[in-house]
Motif scaffolding. Structure first.
Motif, mmCIF file in Angstrom:
data_model
loop_
_atom_site.group_PDB
_atom_site.id
_atom_site.type_symbol
_atom_site.label_atom_id
_atom_site.label_comp_id
_atom_site.label_asym_id
_atom_site.label_seq_id
_atom_site.Cartn_x
_atom_site.Cartn_y
_atom_site.Cartn_z
ATOM 1 N N ARG A 233 0.913 -1.371 -0.045
ATOM 2 C CA ARG A 233 0.098 0.022 0.002
ATOM 3 C C ARG A 233 0.728 1.429 0.190
ATOM 4 O O ARG A 233 0.301 2.322 -0.131
ATOM 5 N N SER A 234 2.072 1.082 0.401
ATOM 6 C CA SER A 234 3.090 2.097 0.318
ATOM 7 C C SER A 234 3.722 2.475 -1.007
ATOM 8 O O SER A 234 4.533 3.358 -1.361
ATOM 9 N N GLY A 235 3.451 1.483 -2.074
ATOM 10 C CA GLY A 235 4.149 1.403 -3.261
ATOM 11 C C GLY A 235 5.466 0.563 -3.570
ATOM 12 O O GLY A 235 6.367 0.743 -4.463
ATOM 13 N N ARG A 236 5.940 0.043 -2.330
ATOM 14 C CA ARG A 236 7.042 -0.841 -2.431
ATOM 15 C C ARG A 236 6.798 -2.123 -2.833
ATOM 16 O O ARG A 236 5.670 -2.734 -2.826
ATOM 17 N N LEU A 237 7.846 -2.742 -3.692
ATOM 18 C CA LEU A 237 7.662 -3.988 -4.291
ATOM 19 C C LEU A 237 8.046 -5.102 -3.562
ATOM 20 O O LEU A 237 9.387 -5.023 -2.963
ATOM 21 N N TRP A 238 7.523 -6.264 -3.410
ATOM 22 C CA TRP A 238 7.817 -7.426 -2.720
ATOM 23 C C TRP A 238 8.110 -8.281 -3.923
ATOM 24 O O TRP A 238 7.174 -9.007 -4.502
ATOM 25 N N ILE A 239 9.458 -9.016 -4.098
ATOM 26 C CA ILE A 239 9.905 -9.456 -5.097
ATOM 27 C C ILE A 239 10.532 -10.732 -4.841
ATOM 28 O O ILE A 239 11.386 -10.958 -3.904
ATOM 29 N N SER A 240 9.885 -12.065 -5.066
ATOM 30 C CA SER A 240 10.603 -13.106 -4.921
ATOM 31 C C SER A 240 11.420 -13.913 -5.709
ATOM 32 O O SER A 240 11.412 -13.719 -7.091
ATOM 33 N N SER A 241 12.450 -14.402 -5.190
ATOM 34 C CA SER A 241 13.582 -15.239 -6.225
ATOM 35 C C SER A 241 13.543 -16.547 -5.851
ATOM 36 O O SER A 241 13.639 -16.869 -4.711
ATOM 37 N N ARG A 242 13.628 -17.561 -6.707
ATOM 38 C CA ARG A 242 13.663 -18.918 -6.443
ATOM 39 C C ARG A 242 14.937 -19.710 -6.384
ATOM 40 O O ARG A 242 15.194 -20.773 -6.001
ATOM 41 N N ARG A 294 11.836 -31.135 0.462
ATOM 42 C CA ARG A 294 11.021 -30.081 0.258
ATOM 43 C C ARG A 294 10.961 -29.424 1.749
ATOM 44 O O ARG A 294 10.856 -30.173 2.713
ATOM 45 N N GLU A 295 10.974 -28.061 1.819
ATOM 46 C CA GLU A 295 10.627 -27.524 3.235
ATOM 47 C C GLU A 295 9.553 -26.442 2.937
ATOM 48 O O GLU A 295 9.663 -25.592 2.249
ATOM 49 N N ALA A 296 8.456 -26.545 3.934
ATOM 50 C CA ALA A 296 7.422 -25.912 3.651
ATOM 51 C C ALA A 296 7.423 -24.664 4.810
ATOM 52 O O ALA A 296 8.109 -24.882 5.684
ATOM 53 N N SER A 297 6.817 -23.622 4.118
ATOM 54 C CA SER A 297 6.725 -22.350 4.796
ATOM 55 C C SER A 297 5.342 -21.775 4.965
ATOM 56 O O SER A 297 4.846 -22.103 3.974
ATOM 57 N N TYR A 298 4.993 -21.152 6.048
ATOM 58 C CA TYR A 298 3.743 -20.442 5.865
ATOM 59 C C TYR A 298 3.801 -19.348 6.839
ATOM 60 O O TYR A 298 3.498 -19.108 8.204
ATOM 61 N N ALA A 299 4.255 -18.231 6.192
ATOM 62 C CA ALA A 299 4.967 -17.061 6.916
ATOM 63 C C ALA A 299 3.962 -15.772 6.736
ATOM 64 O O ALA A 299 3.073 -15.646 5.828
ATOM 65 N N VAL A 300 4.107 -14.928 7.530
ATOM 66 C CA VAL A 300 3.507 -13.530 7.524
ATOM 67 C C VAL A 300 4.519 -12.423 7.776
ATOM 68 O O VAL A 300 5.001 -12.465 8.722
ATOM 69 N N ILE A 301 4.494 -11.494 6.912
ATOM 70 C CA ILE A 301 5.422 -10.443 6.883
ATOM 71 C C ILE A 301 4.429 -9.180 7.020
ATOM 72 O O ILE A 301 3.675 -8.890 6.742
ATOM 73 N N ASP A 302 5.244 -8.229 7.779
ATOM 74 C CA ASP A 302 4.709 -6.782 8.265
ATOM 75 C C ASP A 302 5.227 -6.060 7.293
ATOM 76 O O ASP A 302 6.518 -5.792 7.291
ATOM 77 N N THR A 303 4.651 -5.821 6.187
ATOM 78 C CA THR A 303 5.337 -4.568 5.172
ATOM 79 C C THR A 303 5.638 -3.370 5.514
ATOM 80 O O THR A 303 6.470 -2.779 4.928
ATOM 81 N N ASP A 304 4.856 -2.897 6.497
ATOM 82 C CA ASP A 304 5.229 -1.559 7.241
ATOM 83 C C ASP A 304 6.711 -1.419 7.824
ATOM 84 O O ASP A 304 7.613 -0.632 7.395
ATOM 85 N N THR A 305 7.161 -2.597 8.326
ATOM 86 C CA THR A 305 8.371 -2.675 9.188
ATOM 87 C C THR A 305 9.343 -3.488 8.468
ATOM 88 O O THR A 305 10.502 -3.581 8.728
ATOM 89 N N GLN A 306 8.893 -4.283 7.139
ATOM 90 C CA GLN A 306 9.501 -5.124 6.840
ATOM 91 C C GLN A 306 10.297 -6.271 7.566
ATOM 92 O O GLN A 306 11.576 -6.473 7.545
ATOM 93 N N THR A 307 9.508 -6.781 8.367
ATOM 94 C CA THR A 307 9.956 -7.755 9.324
ATOM 95 C C THR A 307 9.017 -9.191 9.299
ATOM 96 O O THR A 307 7.938 -9.051 8.960
#
Length: 378
Positions: A233-242, A294-307
């Motif tokens: 919502r602040s225009g920052r981009l979240w980009i994933s690399s495999r 394989r390793e599974a993940s179920y993560a939540v990230i705070d996009t405001d604090t980038q944590t």
């Protein structure tokens, strides 16, 4: 479709070839979930990718007012359409009154009425991947060439600009090799180039397109084998690399276009992302050719604090029932969390609904490889 996914599908097909007769028994097309939700959300569509080469992509619908989960609704609404949805559903979105489905190996974007799923038309785009919308236009990434794993693959990809009123491609612009995710911020489109067919010669850039001129104005180096890109919502981009599935591990990056730099880099594999307010939900199954596991993940990230707030939003231990976490979405009203399980990439998958605090509420059977969500809101 990545190299690891292609490998997994081929192995699954070989292993389960003897069992396919059993899968031909039709499943009941409707199930009732135990906790229907009456809210500002009518329900959601779920696009099942289907096995590549099998024309098995299907569309399901969960009705939030009745609790009904209906499978393969496109076929029911469009009985005269040959091969139904087609081969490999890769992206799904509602824009205005229409539902759009990117059907990758069928080289088309299927356009439907969002209320009835009746076909309105299609846009032919070769090896199309992902889409984003801005004003009257849809922007679609395209690999431009056939599916082929080749380190010398030199077919550069492009982005197609589609007039949503006429359903016609009105412009194109070349970007990098095998472009995947796309996000739009302040008149610019950001495209994640993967180079996924060119193993081990992956791409590492995000192409920046000025939408007014449809020209590439920058190429930002991020990391190899890029996949998803989401704008917060602040225009920052979240980009994933495999990564490369060997020594270079998967990463998630936060890039600020205004500052022109990476704000955060996280050791996190991303198979699917869903943004809800300031929270970014991530599920993944990271494959490694080193550990052959394989390793599974179920993560939540705070996009405001980038944590990273948590690496496992499932709190009741029921993730043990999930074999291949594949897709994720969050109800914009109730905040229920939906996670899909691709199981073995061959049989029908599962959809699990969790409370906002991560407790399993219900599970239903889906089509093959359930992946992409689109919510109908009032």
């Amino acid at each position: 479709m990545t190299l690891s996914r292609l490998t997994a599908v081929l192995l699954a097909l070989l292993t389960l070839a003897a069992c396919r007769q059993e899968e031909l028994i039709p499943l009941p097309e409707t199930e009732i979930t135990p906790t229907p939700t009456i809210s500002g959300v009518d329900g959601f569509y779920l696009l099942n990718e289907g096995n590549m080469g099998s024309n098995k992509s299907t569309l399901d619908y969960w009705d939030g007012t009745t609790g009904e989960y209906r499978r393969n609704i496109f076929a029911a609404a469009n009985p005269t359409v040959p091969k139904e949805l087609g081969d490999v559903g890769n992206d799904l979105a509602i824009y205005g009154s229409r539902l759009y489905a990117v059907i990758n190996c069928s080289n088309k974007v299927e356009i439907m009425d969002a209320a009835t799923t009746r076909k309105l038309g299609q846009v032919d785009i070769p090896n199309c991947r992902c889409m984003a919308f801005d004003g009257p236009y849809m922007y679609v990434t395209s690999y431009a060439g056939p599916v082929r794993i080749d380190p010398d693959y030199k077919q550069i990809g492009y982005v197609a600009k589609v007039d949503t009123a006429t359903m016609a491609v009105v412009d194109t612009v070349h970007v990098g090799y095998q472009p995947d995710g796309i996000a739009i911020v302040k008149g610019k489109a950001y495209v994640a180039n993967s180079g996924g067919y060119m193993v081990p010669n992956y791409e590492n850039t995000v192409s920046v397109i000025d939408l007014a001129s449809m020209r590439v104005v920058d190429a930002i180096e991020i990391a190899i084998n890029l996949h998803h890109v989401v704008a917060d919502r602040s225009g920052r981009l979240w980009i994933s690399s495999r990564g490369d599935y060997y020594d270079t591990e998967a990463r998630l990056f936060c890039y600020d276009p205004a500052a022109g730099r990476v704000l955060a880099e996280m050791e996190l594999s991303v198979g699917s992302m869903w943004l809800d307010g300031s929270r970014l939900y991530v599920v993944a199954t990271q494959w490694s050719y080193v550990s052959m596991d394989r390793e599974a993940s179920y993560a939540v990230i705070d996009t405001d604090t980038q944590t990273i707030l948590t690496r496992n939003f499932i709190t009741d231990g029921s993730e043990a029932k999930i074999r291949i976490p594949y897709g994720v979405a969050v109800n914009p009203v109730t905040k229920d969390i939906y996670v899909t399980d691709a199981l073995n990439y061959v049989n029908p998958g599962n959809l699990h609904c969790y409370t906002p605090d991560g407790k399993l509420q219900w599970t239903v059977r889906t089509g093959d490889i359930p992946a992409h969500f689109a919510f109908r809101t009032r």
